[in-house]
Design a protein around this motif. Structure first.
Motif, mmCIF file in Angstrom:
data_model
loop_
_atom_site.group_PDB
_atom_site.id
_atom_site.type_symbol
_atom_site.label_atom_id
_atom_site.label_comp_id
_atom_site.label_asym_id
_atom_site.label_seq_id
_atom_site.Cartn_x
_atom_site.Cartn_y
_atom_site.Cartn_z
ATOM 1 N N THR A 52 0.807 -1.214 0.000
ATOM 2 C CA THR A 52 0.000 0.000 0.000
ATOM 3 C C THR A 52 0.836 1.257 0.000
ATOM 4 O O THR A 52 0.448 2.262 -0.585
ATOM 5 N N ARG A 53 1.976 1.242 0.665
ATOM 6 C CA ARG A 53 2.808 2.437 0.645
ATOM 7 C C ARG A 53 3.295 2.720 -0.768
ATOM 8 O O ARG A 53 3.231 3.854 -1.249
ATOM 9 N N ALA A 54 3.774 1.678 -1.449
ATOM 10 C CA ALA A 54 4.242 1.861 -2.821
ATOM 11 C C ALA A 54 3.104 2.309 -3.730
ATOM 12 O O ALA A 54 3.252 3.236 -4.526
ATOM 13 N N ALA A 55 1.932 1.656 -3.599
ATOM 14 C CA ALA A 55 0.806 1.982 -4.469
ATOM 15 C C ALA A 55 0.309 3.398 -4.222
ATOM 16 O O ALA A 55 0.060 4.148 -5.164
ATOM 17 N N GLN A 56 0.163 3.766 -2.965
ATOM 18 C CA GLN A 56 -0.382 5.090 -2.669
ATOM 19 C C GLN A 56 0.543 6.197 -3.136
ATOM 20 O O GLN A 56 0.106 7.196 -3.689
ATOM 21 N N ARG A 57 1.825 6.020 -2.926
ATOM 22 C CA ARG A 57 2.752 7.081 -3.286
ATOM 23 C C ARG A 57 3.008 7.153 -4.789
ATOM 24 O O ARG A 57 3.297 8.212 -5.324
ATOM 25 N N LEU A 58 2.890 6.023 -5.492
ATOM 26 C CA LEU A 58 3.146 6.024 -6.928
ATOM 27 C C LEU A 58 1.909 6.390 -7.736
ATOM 28 O O LEU A 58 2.007 7.031 -8.770
ATOM 29 N N VAL A 59 0.734 5.965 -7.268
ATOM 30 C CA VAL A 59 -0.482 6.134 -8.053
ATOM 31 C C VAL A 59 -1.269 7.364 -7.621
ATOM 32 O O VAL A 59 -1.747 8.136 -8.454
ATOM 33 N N ALA A 60 -1.418 7.556 -6.317
ATOM 34 C CA ALA A 60 -2.252 8.647 -5.825
ATOM 35 C C ALA A 60 -1.462 9.935 -5.723
ATOM 36 O O ALA A 60 -0.266 9.934 -5.474
ATOM 37 N N SER A 61 -2.156 11.027 -5.910
ATOM 38 C CA SER A 61 -1.544 12.328 -5.709
ATOM 39 C C SER A 61 -1.208 12.513 -4.240
ATOM 40 O O SER A 61 -1.892 12.002 -3.353
ATOM 41 N N ARG A 62 -0.148 13.268 -3.978
ATOM 42 C CA ARG A 62 0.178 13.576 -2.589
ATOM 43 C C ARG A 62 -0.947 14.343 -1.906
ATOM 44 O O ARG A 62 -1.056 14.336 -0.690
ATOM 45 N N GLN A 63 -1.782 15.008 -2.689
ATOM 46 C CA GLN A 63 -2.873 15.790 -2.133
ATOM 47 C C GLN A 63 -4.214 15.069 -2.219
ATOM 48 O O GLN A 63 -5.243 15.645 -1.890
ATOM 49 N N SER A 64 -4.234 13.804 -2.674
ATOM 50 C CA SER A 64 -5.505 13.091 -2.777
ATOM 51 C C SER A 64 -6.153 12.990 -1.408
ATOM 52 O O SER A 64 -5.488 12.766 -0.398
ATOM 53 N N LEU A 65 -7.476 13.161 -1.370
ATOM 54 C CA LEU A 65 -8.189 13.261 -0.118
ATOM 55 C C LEU A 65 -8.841 11.943 0.271
ATOM 56 O O LEU A 65 -9.338 11.195 -0.587
ATOM 57 N N ALA A 66 -8.863 11.677 1.576
ATOM 58 C CA ALA A 66 -9.705 10.612 2.095
ATOM 59 C C ALA A 66 -11.165 11.028 1.930
ATOM 60 O O ALA A 66 -11.495 12.213 1.886
#
Length: 261
Positions: A52-66
């Motif tokens: 999840t760390r790899a996926a979130q940081r590579l795919v999602a924007s740093r500013q993507s919101l919960a």
């Protein structure tokens, strides 16, 4: 009848919540320590942490919101987790005076160390958000949080270029022992717009059971990352000299440092 707003994880939630929920969604705080020693849990934690760390940081924007919710989704009572009333004299004195003497101390790798009273934090620009708290034990609860974005406080103390992590030192002694709770975030999560130093819950001052006078809300993380009873914030370049050296109380006992969801 259970609170309709207190919800268990659905099947689309990541493997971590599924695995831990199967081991006991209604576990009490003492269950966290048992979970941290369970080999199956450790396998789930380790595998999902890396994924999840790899996926979130590579795919999602740093500013993507919960995801944020509507007022109709707010639980009648927000379920407290962890310590619900720190049993030490220093905290009890602060609580007895309604935290008028409490100060948040911010230091470490900053150019302007500072102290902030509760009134000073309330005077800063605030953010209100309705979000879901996801506990590692397998339950979820929706509440409305108001506080100052952590990034705004950090900007006032001016982190140095060497600052890599933000460490939250808390007032509660876990299980009445000598070790106080602590947690940490990296600078990306610290500056995320939904990362708050929250002083209000559901439109009222933060209750003691939920972390008064100030708690962390990092809405892209699991609940154990959201430190309560925050007393001091320290910016560091390494965890090596802080307690067990792994970046958090539960991390020192086997949990993964990255708890993104």
């Amino acid at each position: 009848m259970p609170d309709s707003k207190l919800i268990l994880p659905d099947r689309r939630r990541r493997q971590l919540l599924t695995g831990l929920g199967a081991l006991g969604a209604s576990a009490a705080l003492t269950g966290c320590d048992n979970l941290s020693r369970n080999e199956t849990v450790q396998n789930v934690l380790g595998a999902t942490d890396r994924l999840t760390r790899a996926a979130q940081r590579l795919v999602a924007s740093r500013q993507s919101l919960a995801r944020e919710y509507s007022p109709a989704d707010i639980a009648d009572t927000f379920r407290p987790n962890g310590t619900t009333n720190p049993d030490n004299d220093a905290y009890q004195r602060l609580a007895a005076n309604r935290f008028a003497d409490w100060r948040l101390h911010v230091d470490g790798l900053v150019r302007r160390p500072g102290d902030f009273s509760l009134d000073a934090l309330r005077a800063l620009p605030s953010r209100t958000q309705i979000t879901r708290h996801d506990c590692v034990e397998g339950w979820s609860c929706i509440g409305q949080w108001t506080g100052v974005p952590l990034g705004d406080v950090l900007d006032r103390v001016r982190p140095t270029d060497n600052a890599r992590f933000v460490v939250f030192h808390c007032a509660d002694n876990i299980y009445g022992g000598p070790v106080k709770y602590y947690e940490s975030l990296d600078m990306v999560e610290a500056y995320h717009p939904q990362t708050l130093l929250a002083y209000a819950l559901n439109g009222a001052p933060l209750p003691v059971a939920n972390g008064a006078p100030l708690r962390l809300r990092a809405e892209r993380q699991l609940g154990y990352k959201m430190a309560k009873y925050v007393m001091r914030i320290e910016l560091v370049d390494s965890f090596a000299s802080i307690q067990g050296g792994n970046g958090g109380y539960w991390e020192d006992r086997g949990y993964e440092w990255w708890a993104g969801i």
